[in-house]
Write a protein that holds these residues in place. Structure first.
Motif, PDB file in Angstrom:
ATOM      1  N   THR A 280       0.866  -1.188   0.000  1.00  0.00           N
ATOM      2  CA  THR A 280       0.000   0.000   0.000  1.00  0.00           C
ATOM      3  C   THR A 280       0.900   1.234   0.000  1.00  0.00           C
ATOM      4  O   THR A 280       0.956   1.970   0.991  1.00  0.00           O
ATOM      5  N   PRO A 281       1.632   1.451  -1.052  1.00  0.00           N
ATOM      6  CA  PRO A 281       2.610   2.542  -1.070  1.00  0.00           C
ATOM      7  C   PRO A 281       1.961   3.909  -0.870  1.00  0.00           C
ATOM      8  O   PRO A 281       0.830   4.142  -1.305  1.00  0.00           O
ATOM      9  N   ILE A 282       2.700   4.780  -0.203  1.00  0.00           N
ATOM     10  CA  ILE A 282       2.224   6.136   0.033  1.00  0.00           C
ATOM     11  C   ILE A 282       3.243   7.125  -0.513  1.00  0.00           C
ATOM     12  O   ILE A 282       4.436   6.815  -0.640  1.00  0.00           O
ATOM     13  N   ALA A 283       2.769   8.330  -0.826  1.00  0.00           N
ATOM     14  CA  ALA A 283       3.637   9.367  -1.351  1.00  0.00           C
ATOM     15  C   ALA A 283       4.522   9.919  -0.240  1.00  0.00           C
ATOM     16  O   ALA A 283       4.245   9.787   0.950  1.00  0.00           O
ATOM     17  N   ASP A 284       5.599  10.561  -0.657  1.00  0.00           N
ATOM     18  CA  ASP A 284       6.551  11.126   0.300  1.00  0.00           C
ATOM     19  C   ASP A 284       5.868  12.128   1.228  1.00  0.00           C
ATOM     20  O   ASP A 284       6.082  12.114   2.446  1.00  0.00           O
ATOM     21  N   ALA A 285       5.021  12.994   0.658  1.00  0.00           N
ATOM     22  CA  ALA A 285       4.346  14.006   1.475  1.00  0.00           C
ATOM     23  C   ALA A 285       3.379  13.359   2.460  1.00  0.00           C
ATOM     24  O   ALA A 285       3.242  13.812   3.603  1.00  0.00           O
ATOM     25  N   THR A 286       2.700  12.301   2.025  1.00  0.00           N
ATOM     26  CA  THR A 286       1.787  11.602   2.923  1.00  0.00           C
ATOM     27  C   THR A 286       2.543  10.955   4.072  1.00  0.00           C
ATOM     28  O   THR A 286       2.073  10.928   5.214  1.00  0.00           O
ATOM     29  N   ALA A 287       3.733  10.448   3.785  1.00  0.00           N
ATOM     30  CA  ALA A 287       4.556   9.845   4.842  1.00  0.00           C
ATOM     31  C   ALA A 287       4.926  10.884   5.896  1.00  0.00           C
ATOM     32  O   ALA A 287       4.885  10.607   7.099  1.00  0.00           O
ATOM     33  N   TRP A 288       5.274  12.102   5.459  1.00  0.00           N
ATOM     34  CA  TRP A 288       5.588  13.150   6.430  1.00  0.00           C
ATOM     35  C   TRP A 288       4.351  13.493   7.260  1.00  0.00           C
ATOM     36  O   TRP A 288       4.450  13.763   8.470  1.00  0.00           O
ATOM     37  N   ALA A 289       3.171  13.494   6.635  1.00  0.00           N
ATOM     38  CA  ALA A 289       1.945  13.794   7.362  1.00  0.00           C
ATOM     39  C   ALA A 289       1.603  12.715   8.379  1.00  0.00           C
ATOM     40  O   ALA A 289       0.783  12.933   9.273  1.00  0.00           O
ATOM     41  N   LYS A 290       2.206  11.545   8.252  1.00  0.00           N
ATOM     42  CA  LYS A 290       1.999  10.447   9.189  1.00  0.00           C
ATOM     43  C   LYS A 290       3.095  10.378  10.253  1.00  0.00           C
ATOM     44  O   LYS A 290       3.172   9.400  11.003  1.00  0.00           O
TER      45      LYS A 290
END
Length: 525
Positions: A280-290
């Motif tokens: 379930t890959p996530i974008a770099d920006a989404t990873a920072w938001a997590k």
């Protein structure tokens, strides 16, 4: 999270070592199948978890509040904008083998409502526009997943707390033995997934943050396993909150802010890797938001580690630049300079930071620029409340009366609100708008809650204390009864009626006592 526990974390593994966790993925799958066959409610939302959203949630700031610490922190009356949202900690098992929620293994939820006025204080904070997250776990005591041996019982324990306090976000602070216990971790993941699915189906989604210790190199092996278990069970993680504190390593002359930035960057990369391994890959920006950050302000448990105001400013700038999902701090109870009588600030205190803060707070420094609420904002108009009416049959405490005398600590109801007397008072209206809060003899506790009824008020048992006699000599500390009220002598006295204490309490040799102080032995009579 505990100001007395040091986290010495081993280096985190490389970005491709996650496959070593595959046996737990297999175990999770088998457990889920077993639950479904048995009629369980877990839905395996494997392919939906962690997908990048069109718009990530707005980042927020909320400091932790140790609910059971003394002196108590009055979170219900925020001192500044940044303290409007709080993370209340910690809900744990009542005992290591007892699957019953408690606050710090000291108060059941009902006891916390009675002894700490917790429910009312939460309602008061919400009246003022703030909100709460409930944090489960912490470094001390036993997290519910370790005490509950059944997944559904664990789900019910979590759900009972979520429902009681009507929260839309929870924080799972997993540390020490609770973190190394992978079987308990699996129970936790399955129970949270089931609860989250249940809440989503009822139209009340639940955001879940996983709070974990970190090294400068990011999450530990156990931390990465905890994340993987959550993703494999189908939990939609709001994010991973890194405890950027107590590194237990040589700083090499670098600041705590620099070490924390390195740790957070590593956690970001580990989350990208974890979601990729979960397909379930996530974008770099989404990873920072997590990613979330929670420093321990001031003196940490490791002697050479001190997180100062400059560190707070630097970490705040980093968090805003990278768009971290949240920033917290341990804790609001400690956000002040220690008093002059506190001899050694290197000794960690629950009530002060150990650094000279002047007029500056860590909350204002770390929370600058974070304006979002911990819960989604409602677009529905808020109706004006009806005019409050005080019905004695629906009030937990007596309704205030202008002719009555109230001693310090006495609680009354006035205009739908509970007030507590700060000192002896008579005739002072609790909600007098012309009196400054510091000058009023009353402090707001919170609103009268729905469904409340009068609480039993203690009365002085007959013959418990000797009746005052005008010819007897009384020395300081002696207690007497007069006309159903209790009094304690402040110094030597003879012939001075205790009744005069209600007229001129400042000069009277007698101090009135509430019945509960006498019955409970607090007065020392």
């Amino acid at each position: 999270m505990n100001s007395r526990v040091s986290y010495v974390s081993p280096p985190a593994p490389g970005p491709h070592d996650g496959k070593r966790l595959s046996p737990w993925r297999v175990l999770a799958g088998l457990a889920i199948v077993a639950l479904v066959v048995a009629g369980g409610v877990v839905g395996y939302r494997f392919f939906a978890t962690g997908q990048a959203r069109a718009e990530d949630p707005a980042p927020w700031f909320a400091g932790y509040v140790d609910v059971t610490a003394t002196p108590a922190y009055d979170f219900e009356t925020p001192r500044q904008e940044e303290t409007g949202n709080v993370v209340l900690s910690f809900v744990v098992a009542a005992a290591p083998d007892d699957c019953v929620p408690s606050w710090g293994a000291a108060y059941s939820p009902d006891a916390a409502a009675d002894d700490l006025d917790l429910d009312r204080r939460i309602a008061r904070l919400r009246q003022r526009g703030g909100d709460v997250i409930v944090s489960f776990g912490g470094a001390a005591n036993t997290e519910l997943a370790s005490a509950c041996t059944d997944v559904d019982a664990l789900r019910q324990a979590y759900a009972g707390v979520v429902d009681r306090y009507a929260v839309a976000s929870i924080d799972l602070d997993v540390e020490n033995d609770d973190l190394t216990d992978r079987v308990a971790g699996l129970r936790r993941a399955l129970a949270v997934a089931a609860l989250q699915k249940e809440r989503e189906e009822s139209g009340q989604p639940l955001a879940v943050w996983l709070t974990l210790p970190v090294a400068e190199t990011g999450l530990t092996d156990d931390g990465r396993a905890a994340v993987a278990q959550m993703l494999d069970a189908g939990v939609d993680l709001a994010g991973v909150n890194a405890m950027t504190m107590d590194y237990g390593t040589d700083l090499g002359g670098r600041s705590m802010a620099v070490i924390s930035e390195n740790a957070l960057t590593a956690v970001h990369d580990q989350l990208v890797d974890a979601y990729a391994h979960a397909d379930t890959p996530i974008a770099d920006a989404t990873a920072w938001a997590k990613v979330g950050a929670t420093p321990m302000i001031g003196q940490n448990d490791v002697a050479q580690e001190v997180f100062g105001l400059d560190d707070a400013r630097q970490l705040n700038a980093f968090a805003l630049a990278q768009h971290l999902g949240r920033v917290s701090m341990w804790s609001l109870n400690r956000d002040r300079t220690c008093g002059e009588n506190y001899a050694d600030v290197r000794l960690v205190s629950d009530a002060c930071s150990g650094v000279d803060q002047g007029d500056t707070t860590f909350a204002a420094t770390l929370g600058a620029g974070f304006t979002a609420s911990v819960e989604p904002a409602s677009t529905a108009p808020t109706p004006l409340p009806p005019a409050p009416t005080d019905d004695p049959s629906r009030s937990p405490y007596p309704v205030w009366a202008s002719g009555s005398t109230y001693l310090a600590g006495t609680k009354v109801v006035w205009h739908g609100t509970v007030y507590r007397a700060k000192w002896w008072t008579r005739g002072a209206e609790p909600d007098d708008p012309t009196v400054a809060a510091s000058d009023s003899p009353w402090t707001i506790v919170g609103p009268v809650l729905a469904g409340e009824t009068p609480l039993p008020q203690p009365t002085l048992p007959a013959s418990l204390l000797p009746t005052w006699n005008g010819t007897d000599v009384y020395t300081g500390g002696a207690c007497v009864e007069l006309d159903g009220s209790a009094y304690q002598a402040r110094w030597w006295t003879q012939g001075d009626s205790p009744a005069a204490a209600s007229i001129d309490p400042g000069t009277s040799p007698w101090m009135p006592l509430t019945p509960d102080r006498v019955i409970g032995g607090q007065a020392g009579c």
